[in-house]
Write a protein that holds these residues in place. Structure first.
Motif, PDB file in Angstrom:
ATOM      1  N   ARG B  70       0.848  -1.199   0.000  1.00  0.00           N
ATOM      2  CA  ARG B  70       0.000   0.000   0.000  1.00  0.00           C
ATOM      3  C   ARG B  70       0.875   1.238   0.000  1.00  0.00           C
ATOM      4  O   ARG B  70       1.725   1.416   0.877  1.00  0.00           O
ATOM      5  CB  ARG B  70      -0.878  -0.013   1.257  1.00  0.00           C
ATOM      6  N   ARG B  71       0.657   2.108  -0.970  1.00  0.00           N
ATOM      7  CA  ARG B  71       1.447   3.326  -1.013  1.00  0.00           C
ATOM      8  C   ARG B  71       0.982   4.267   0.104  1.00  0.00           C
ATOM      9  O   ARG B  71      -0.209   4.525   0.238  1.00  0.00           O
ATOM     10  CB  ARG B  71       1.264   3.993  -2.380  1.00  0.00           C
ATOM     11  N   PHE B  72       1.918   4.745   0.934  1.00  0.00           N
ATOM     12  CA  PHE B  72       1.503   5.680   2.000  1.00  0.00           C
ATOM     13  C   PHE B  72       2.205   7.016   1.910  1.00  0.00           C
ATOM     14  O   PHE B  72       1.814   7.983   2.553  1.00  0.00           O
ATOM     15  CB  PHE B  72       1.722   5.048   3.388  1.00  0.00           C
ATOM     16  N   LEU B  73       3.254   7.068   1.117  1.00  0.00           N
ATOM     17  CA  LEU B  73       3.964   8.344   0.984  1.00  0.00           C
ATOM     18  C   LEU B  73       4.138   8.637  -0.494  1.00  0.00           C
ATOM     19  O   LEU B  73       4.611   7.786  -1.259  1.00  0.00           O
ATOM     20  CB  LEU B  73       5.326   8.252   1.668  1.00  0.00           C
ATOM     21  N   ASP B  74       3.726   9.827  -0.911  1.00  0.00           N
ATOM     22  CA  ASP B  74       3.875  10.196  -2.311  1.00  0.00           C
ATOM     23  C   ASP B  74       4.347  11.635  -2.366  1.00  0.00           C
ATOM     24  O   ASP B  74       3.560  12.554  -2.218  1.00  0.00           O
ATOM     25  CB  ASP B  74       2.536  10.017  -3.040  1.00  0.00           C
ATOM     26  N   GLY B  75       5.652  11.802  -2.570  1.00  0.00           N
ATOM     27  CA  GLY B  75       6.200  13.146  -2.577  1.00  0.00           C
ATOM     28  C   GLY B  75       5.981  13.782  -1.209  1.00  0.00           C
ATOM     29  O   GLY B  75       6.161  13.126  -0.180  1.00  0.00           O
ATOM     30  N   PRO B  76       5.561  15.044  -1.200  1.00  0.00           N
ATOM     31  CA  PRO B  76       5.442  15.735   0.086  1.00  0.00           C
ATOM     32  C   PRO B  76       4.246  15.255   0.906  1.00  0.00           C
ATOM     33  O   PRO B  76       4.112  15.645   2.059  1.00  0.00           O
ATOM     34  CB  PRO B  76       5.293  17.200  -0.312  1.00  0.00           C
ATOM     35  N   ARG B  77       3.376  14.436   0.318  1.00  0.00           N
ATOM     36  CA  ARG B  77       2.160  14.087   1.041  1.00  0.00           C
ATOM     37  C   ARG B  77       2.249  12.725   1.707  1.00  0.00           C
ATOM     38  O   ARG B  77       2.686  11.753   1.102  1.00  0.00           O
ATOM     39  CB  ARG B  77       0.955  14.108   0.094  1.00  0.00           C
ATOM     40  N   LEU B  78       1.823  12.691   2.969  1.00  0.00           N
ATOM     41  CA  LEU B  78       1.665  11.415   3.649  1.00  0.00           C
ATOM     42  C   LEU B  78       0.224  10.986   3.368  1.00  0.00           C
ATOM     43  O   LEU B  78      -0.711  11.584   3.858  1.00  0.00           O
ATOM     44  CB  LEU B  78       1.910  11.590   5.152  1.00  0.00           C
ATOM     45  N   LEU B  79       0.058   9.965   2.536  1.00  0.00           N
ATOM     46  CA  LEU B  79      -1.287   9.595   2.097  1.00  0.00           C
ATOM     47  C   LEU B  79      -2.088   8.984   3.234  1.00  0.00           C
ATOM     48  O   LEU B  79      -3.281   9.213   3.373  1.00  0.00           O
ATOM     49  CB  LEU B  79      -1.210   8.600   0.936  1.00  0.00           C
ATOM     50  N   ALA B  80      -1.408   8.164   4.026  1.00  0.00           N
ATOM     51  CA  ALA B  80      -2.098   7.501   5.131  1.00  0.00           C
ATOM     52  C   ALA B  80      -1.052   7.199   6.190  1.00  0.00           C
ATOM     53  O   ALA B  80       0.137   7.227   5.907  1.00  0.00           O
ATOM     54  CB  ALA B  80      -2.742   6.214   4.654  1.00  0.00           C
ATOM     55  N   ARG B  81      -1.522   6.932   7.392  1.00  0.00           N
ATOM     56  CA  ARG B  81      -0.571   6.516   8.399  1.00  0.00           C
ATOM     57  C   ARG B  81      -0.171   5.091   8.097  1.00  0.00           C
ATOM     58  O   ARG B  81      -1.012   4.207   8.005  1.00  0.00           O
ATOM     59  CB  ARG B  81      -1.229   6.570   9.778  1.00  0.00           C
ATOM     60  N   PRO B  82       1.132   4.838   7.917  1.00  0.00           N
ATOM     61  CA  PRO B  82       1.537   3.462   7.667  1.00  0.00           C
ATOM     62  C   PRO B  82       1.339   2.636   8.929  1.00  0.00           C
ATOM     63  O   PRO B  82       1.342   3.177  10.033  1.00  0.00           O
ATOM     64  CB  PRO B  82       3.017   3.594   7.317  1.00  0.00           C
ATOM     65  N   ASN B  83       1.164   1.343   8.758  1.00  0.00           N
ATOM     66  CA  ASN B  83       1.017   0.472   9.918  1.00  0.00           C
ATOM     67  C   ASN B  83       2.399   0.199  10.508  1.00  0.00           C
ATOM     68  O   ASN B  83       2.911  -0.919  10.445  1.00  0.00           O
ATOM     69  CB  ASN B  83       0.317  -0.814   9.518  1.00  0.00           C
ATOM     70  N   ALA B  84       2.990   1.254  11.049  1.00  0.00           N
ATOM     71  CA  ALA B  84       4.347   1.139  11.583  1.00  0.00           C
ATOM     72  C   ALA B  84       4.418   1.868  12.916  1.00  0.00           C
ATOM     73  O   ALA B  84       3.671   2.814  13.153  1.00  0.00           O
ATOM     74  CB  ALA B  84       5.345   1.756  10.608  1.00  0.00           C
ATOM     75  N   THR B  85       5.294   1.417  13.788  1.00  0.00           N
ATOM     76  CA  THR B  85       5.526   2.138  15.030  1.00  0.00           C
ATOM     77  C   THR B  85       7.020   2.375  15.179  1.00  0.00           C
ATOM     78  O   THR B  85       7.817   1.859  14.402  1.00  0.00           O
ATOM     79  CB  THR B  85       4.999   1.359  16.253  1.00  0.00           C
ATOM     80  N   MET B  86       7.363   3.165  16.174  1.00  0.00           N
ATOM     81  CA  MET B  86       8.757   3.598  16.257  1.00  0.00           C
ATOM     82  C   MET B  86       9.227   3.581  17.702  1.00  0.00           C
ATOM     83  O   MET B  86       8.472   3.900  18.623  1.00  0.00           O
ATOM     84  CB  MET B  86       8.853   5.013  15.683  1.00  0.00           C
ATOM     85  N   ILE B  87      10.466   3.198  17.902  1.00  0.00           N
ATOM     86  CA  ILE B  87      11.099   3.387  19.209  1.00  0.00           C
ATOM     87  C   ILE B  87      12.294   4.311  19.033  1.00  0.00           C
ATOM     88  O   ILE B  87      12.868   4.402  17.945  1.00  0.00           O
ATOM     89  CB  ILE B  87      11.510   2.054  19.877  1.00  0.00           C
ATOM     90  N   PHE B  88      12.631   5.008  20.121  1.00  0.00           N
ATOM     91  CA  PHE B  88      13.553   6.135  19.981  1.00  0.00           C
ATOM     92  C   PHE B  88      14.785   6.003  20.861  1.00  0.00           C
ATOM     93  O   PHE B  88      14.822   5.203  21.805  1.00  0.00           O
ATOM     94  CB  PHE B  88      12.839   7.429  20.384  1.00  0.00           C
ATOM     95  N   GLN B  89      15.746   6.845  20.531  1.00  0.00           N
ATOM     96  CA  GLN B  89      16.870   7.060  21.427  1.00  0.00           C
ATOM     97  C   GLN B  89      16.332   7.749  22.680  1.00  0.00           C
ATOM     98  O   GLN B  89      15.332   8.444  22.619  1.00  0.00           O
ATOM     99  CB  GLN B  89      17.894   7.961  20.722  1.00  0.00           C
ATOM    100  N   ASN B  90      16.979   7.589  23.817  1.00  0.00           N
ATOM    101  CA  ASN B  90      16.549   8.205  25.073  1.00  0.00           C
ATOM    102  C   ASN B  90      15.097   7.878  25.425  1.00  0.00           C
ATOM    103  O   ASN B  90      14.222   8.735  25.381  1.00  0.00           O
ATOM    104  CB  ASN B  90      16.752   9.724  25.028  1.00  0.00           C
TER     105      ASN B  90
END
Lengths: 341, 271, 282
Positions: B70-90
């Motif tokens: 599923r395309r979720f990013l097209d150029g400057p536009r985020l089409l949809a929130r991807p089914n992804a999560t993130m963990i961070f430094q600190n």
């Protein structure tokens, strides 16, 4: 917990004592002769001397100071030279009026300050933010006595939006029975909405003036704290899960920006209960302790003025001590219960 | 077919400064792909752009991205929130300092329940405790009642991972998740990520400056320098047959880092 | 980390470009300069016209009298400008006095530490337990109703604030390497405090003192309004407003409106300049 609370209470007591001592030494320098003022312009020297003896003003300064401290611990603030009434009783009877005005103003200041501060943070570096900044500069550069006059001219005399500045109720209304001492609440409790409405309309203008002028410092603090929170790592975490903007604003932004507001309330309270209050009460014929201070000042009423200053100083210390506890409760990182700070 | 596919991604500042240029990479299911590079190379910006988390004044100027077809990013536009999560430094800073861990997990679980409006079996608190146990936290009940500042960095990162898994993502993006943790904790967290991949079969995009960590965890690696991918290859190739001069430089400097020693030894000698 | 850095750097960049020749700050300087210039020039040109009662009373604003005349037939514009001199000079001198006293006490307190610091802190605690205006009010009432005493009272009311600020900044500086070097080279604690700690921590109190100028003008006007500062017939904005209260309630708004406007413009200018300095020097 107990030891920390005890330490805070000890510091508060010491500060209150410091307030009392400082007040004595400042007022001791008062010019003029309080005894002569009390005895009246045409009193003979004997009468003046008698008054002086009555109030203990013939004693040496150390003796007066000792008496003053002893009285202070018995919550005795002396007798007003101007009215002949005990200062403590006069202040107590006038306190509810000042509290009703001051607390309403404080509420307005906090609501306005948080509202505008959050708005500025959400629209940071853009037009909305600029407009809030303009408000902040104008409100913090406005003299309260001037804007009060302008408001009376335009809103009361011109447009008739508010009632005339004649105390806590318009003419023709009788005060409700005293329960809380706040007219609006008491009238509601007495089942008299008409009086409550009249009291609220009378209260609103002076409270708005005090509240609006007190709000800039809250706006500034809320703005910068909210920006910090919205750009924080934890707000980014929330965005990574796709939480709605409102949830992020409230739980990540607002919750964390309210903490510095708590510490700032002390300063704001100083303005709405004392600094600005003396002037507003005078202009609106509000029968509180600010107006009492003004009258005492005009007549060099040593004991009354001293009592007022002590009351304000003590209130200030109590407010700040309470706020320290509230802060400890609101910010888990400064948890008194676990002795962390 | 790959799980995540990024093509021609470019990131710029508002003033036109280029941060990432024409980046392409892909991550397969159950695969851990590393992005390695020094600070300022654009690796973190790349990771953030995929979740629409770029800071103010930075934006995607070109490129596209697909997740699970599923395309979720097209150029400057985020089409949809991807089914992804993130963990961070600190991780300690990544958790809200004024909310207990339990409240933060509950907030997430309620949010995740929201679409179908029903509770998914059991009390939120029990589910939260279950999540914490699943990331190897021994005493979930105690941790739920704690604030982030009362927990260690490693413990907070476990909580973050638990939250990231709870959302059942297809892709986990990890931005330097072990930087700043001490070596034993770092090893535990890496083990946890590895176990998570094995259990849930998700893809991981793992951003790090640490060659040693990359070597331990990743199957393929993209080496970034100054906003560009210099080399995108299987981890063995990167360490044993680096095709790019910058990769070799990076390996040489990584020689100083204790964890990297074993893996890098051959590569550097081959030079 | 990298993200945060990049984000801040970018924002810093954007914002600092916006601030080069910040039009609002320029306007504030221009406003303040104009008021000050008029305050110096107008009274000279007009002679002693600010207390002269030479016109019909309560004339509304017109070309002859841009701010109208008051109940004694004095030109309100003339009086506003005569007052500008006093109020701006007051604001600036209070700011300078508070800055010097506050930052010296703060630096000394931080450098000496221990006993000295404890005494200074408790003293500021007690002074800060009074809202500024109340403290100033009581001090003025005690010393006598006189503009000089009012000015002193305003200084005393603001000094604790600056002491706190200067002290906290000085504490940060105190641990710097060059301070240790100065100590090792045998400088006395006084020399360290005045020659090293003070100059290096001066920036923040300096910025703050611009805001003090603004607050001082407001508080001084308030004291005069309450009758304990500048006494009639001398021209001062707060005192002029007090004189105009009665007229205002009877419909003649101008004798009290324009002095308040002058306070607003002047205090706002100082605020804007303070904010601008704050961002420039940080």
């Amino acid at each position: 917990m107990l030891t920390t609370a005890g330490k805070r209470a000890g510091v508060a007591l010491l500060s209150i004592l410091g307030v009392a001592v400082l007040t004595f030494f400042i007022t001791q320098l008062l010019p003029g002769d309080p005894a002569r003022i009390a005895a009246g312009q045409y009193a003979s020297d004997e009468q003046v001397a008698q008054v002086r003896a009555t109030y203990g003003l013939d004693q040496s300064v150390p003796v007066q100071f000792g008496q003053y401290v002893a009285d202070f611990f018995r919550l005795d603030l002396g007798t007003s030279i101007r009215t002949g009434e005990p200062v403590r009783d006069e202040l107590t009877s006038r306190l509810p009026a000042t509290l009703e005005l001051g607390l309403t103003a404080l509420l307005i200041a906090v609501l306005l300050g948080v509202g505008l501060g959050v708005t500025a943070a959400v629209y940071r570096y853009r037009l909305g933010d600029r407009l809030v900044q303009v408000f902040v500069v104008l409100a913090s550069a406005t003299a309260v006595f001037w804007i009060a006059l302008v408001a009376i001219t335009t809103l009361v005399n011109g447009l008739g939006v508010f009632t005339s500045p004649t105390g806590r109720l318009p003419r023709g209304f009788t005060p409700p029975d005293q329960i809380t001492g706040f007219y609006v609440l008491d009238a509601l409790l007495a089942g008299d909405p008409q009086t409550a409405g009249a009291a609220l309309r009378t209260l609103l203008l002076p409270a708005l003036l005090l509240g609006v002028l007190a709000s800039p410092s809250i706006v500034k603090i809320v703005r910068s704290a909210t920006i910090r929170a919205l750009e924080s790592d934890f707000a980014r975490t929330s965005r990574s899960f796709g939480y709605p903007a409102r949830s992020i604003l409230v739980q990540d932004g607002l919750r964390n920006s309210l903490l510095p507001v708590i510490t700032n309330i002390g300063l704001v309270a100083g303005f709405v209960l004392a600094g600005g209050d003396v002037i507003i009460e005078q202009l609106f014929a509000w029968p509180g302790i600010g107006g009492y201070a003004y009258s005492s000042l005009q007549e060099n009423d040593l004991f009354a003025l001293r009592g007022y200053v002590i009351a304000i100083g003590v209130a200030y210390v109590l407010i700040n001590t309470t706020l320290e506890f509230v802060y400890g409760w609101a910010d888990p990182r400064v948890n008194l219960a676990e002795g962390r700070s | 077919m790959s799980l995540l596919s990024v093509r021609g991604l470019s990131i710029q500042t508002r003033t036109g400064t280029s941060l990432v240029r024409d980046l392409s990479l892909d991550v397969g299911e159950g695969e851990v792909v590393g992005i390695v590079g020094e600070s300022g190379s654009g690796k973190t910006m790349t990771a953030l752009s995929l979740l629409g988390l770029l800071p103010d004044g930075v934006h995607v100027s070109a490129g596209e991205a697909e997740l699970a077809g599923r395309r979720f990013l097209d150029g400057p536009r985020l089409l949809a929130r991807p089914n992804a999560t993130m963990i961070f430094q600190n991780p300690t800073a990544a958790l809200n300092p004024t909310m207990r861990i339990g409240a933060q997990l509950a907030r997430l679980l309620r949010f995740l329940d929201r679409p179908d409006g029903r509770r998914r079996g059991g009390d939120v608190r029990d589910r939260a405790a279950g999540l914490l146990s699943s990331v190897g936290i021994d005493d979930p009940a105690a941790v739920l009642g704690r604030y982030p500042h009362q927990l260690s960095g490693g413990m907070n990162q476990r909580v973050m991972i638990a939250m990231a898994i709870a959302a059942r993502p297809a892709l986990l993006v990890a931005d330097e998740p072990t930087t700043g943790l001490d070596v034993t904790v770092q090893a535990q967290i890496l083990g946890l990520i590895r176990a998570t991949v094995a259990e849930h079969g998700i893809g991981v995009l793992f951003v790090s400056h640490d060659m040693g960590v990359i070597a331990q965890l990743c199957q393929r690696v993209a080496v970034m320098y100054d906003g560009e991918v210099r080399e995108f290859a299987p981890v063995d190739d990167i360490f044993h047959r680096p095709g790019d001069a910058y990769t070799r430089e990076l390996l040489a400097s990584a020689h100083d880092e204790p964890l990297a020693d074993e893996e890098v030894a051959d590569g550097t000698r081959a030079r | 980390m990298a993200v945060a850095d990049a984000g801040t750097a970018l924002r810093g960049n954007v914002v600092s470009r916006l601030r080069v020749g910040n039009p609002v700050a320029v306007a504030a300087f221009a406003m303040l300069g104009t008021i000050l210039l008029l305050g110096i020039v107008v009274p000279i040109v007009a002679g002693s016209g600010d207390v002269a009662q030479e016109y019909a009373s309560l004339l509304p604003p017109s070309l002859d009298h841009p701010f109208g005349t008051d109940k004694y037939g004095r030109d309100v514009f003339l009086r506003c400008m005569a007052a500008a001199r006093i109020d701006i000079a007051l604001g600036l001198s209070v700011a300078v006095a508070v800055l010097i006293i506050g930052s010296v006490i703060g630096a000394v307190s931080a450098t000496f530490g221990r006993g000295v610091d404890a005494v200074v802190m408790r003293a500021t605690d007690v002074l800060l337990a009074f809202p500024g205006v109340v403290l100033a009010l009581v001090i003025t009432a005690s010393l006598g109703k006189n503009p000089w005493y009012a000015a002193i009272a305003v200084v005393i009311a603001f000094v604790p604030l600056l002491v706190r600020l200067a002290r906290s900044k000085a504490l940060e500086v105190r641990s710097a390497d060059y301070i240790a070097a100065a100590r090792l080279s045998g400088a006395s604690t006084w020399q360290v405090a005045v020659r090293h700690v003070l100059p290096n921590s001066f920036k923040y109190p300096f910025v703050q003192s611009t805001l003090v100028a603004s607050w001082a003008i407001l508080d001084f006007a308030a004291l005069s309004f309450l009758g304990v500062g500048v006494q009639p017939p001398d021209a001062e904005w707060g005192a002029m407003i007090a004189e105009g209260v009665g007229d205002n309630l009877l419909g003649s708004w101008w004798p009290s409106f324009f002095p308040g406007l002058m306070i607003l413009l002047t205090a706002a200018s100082f605020q804007v300049i303070g904010d601008w300095l704050d961002r420039r020097l940080r």
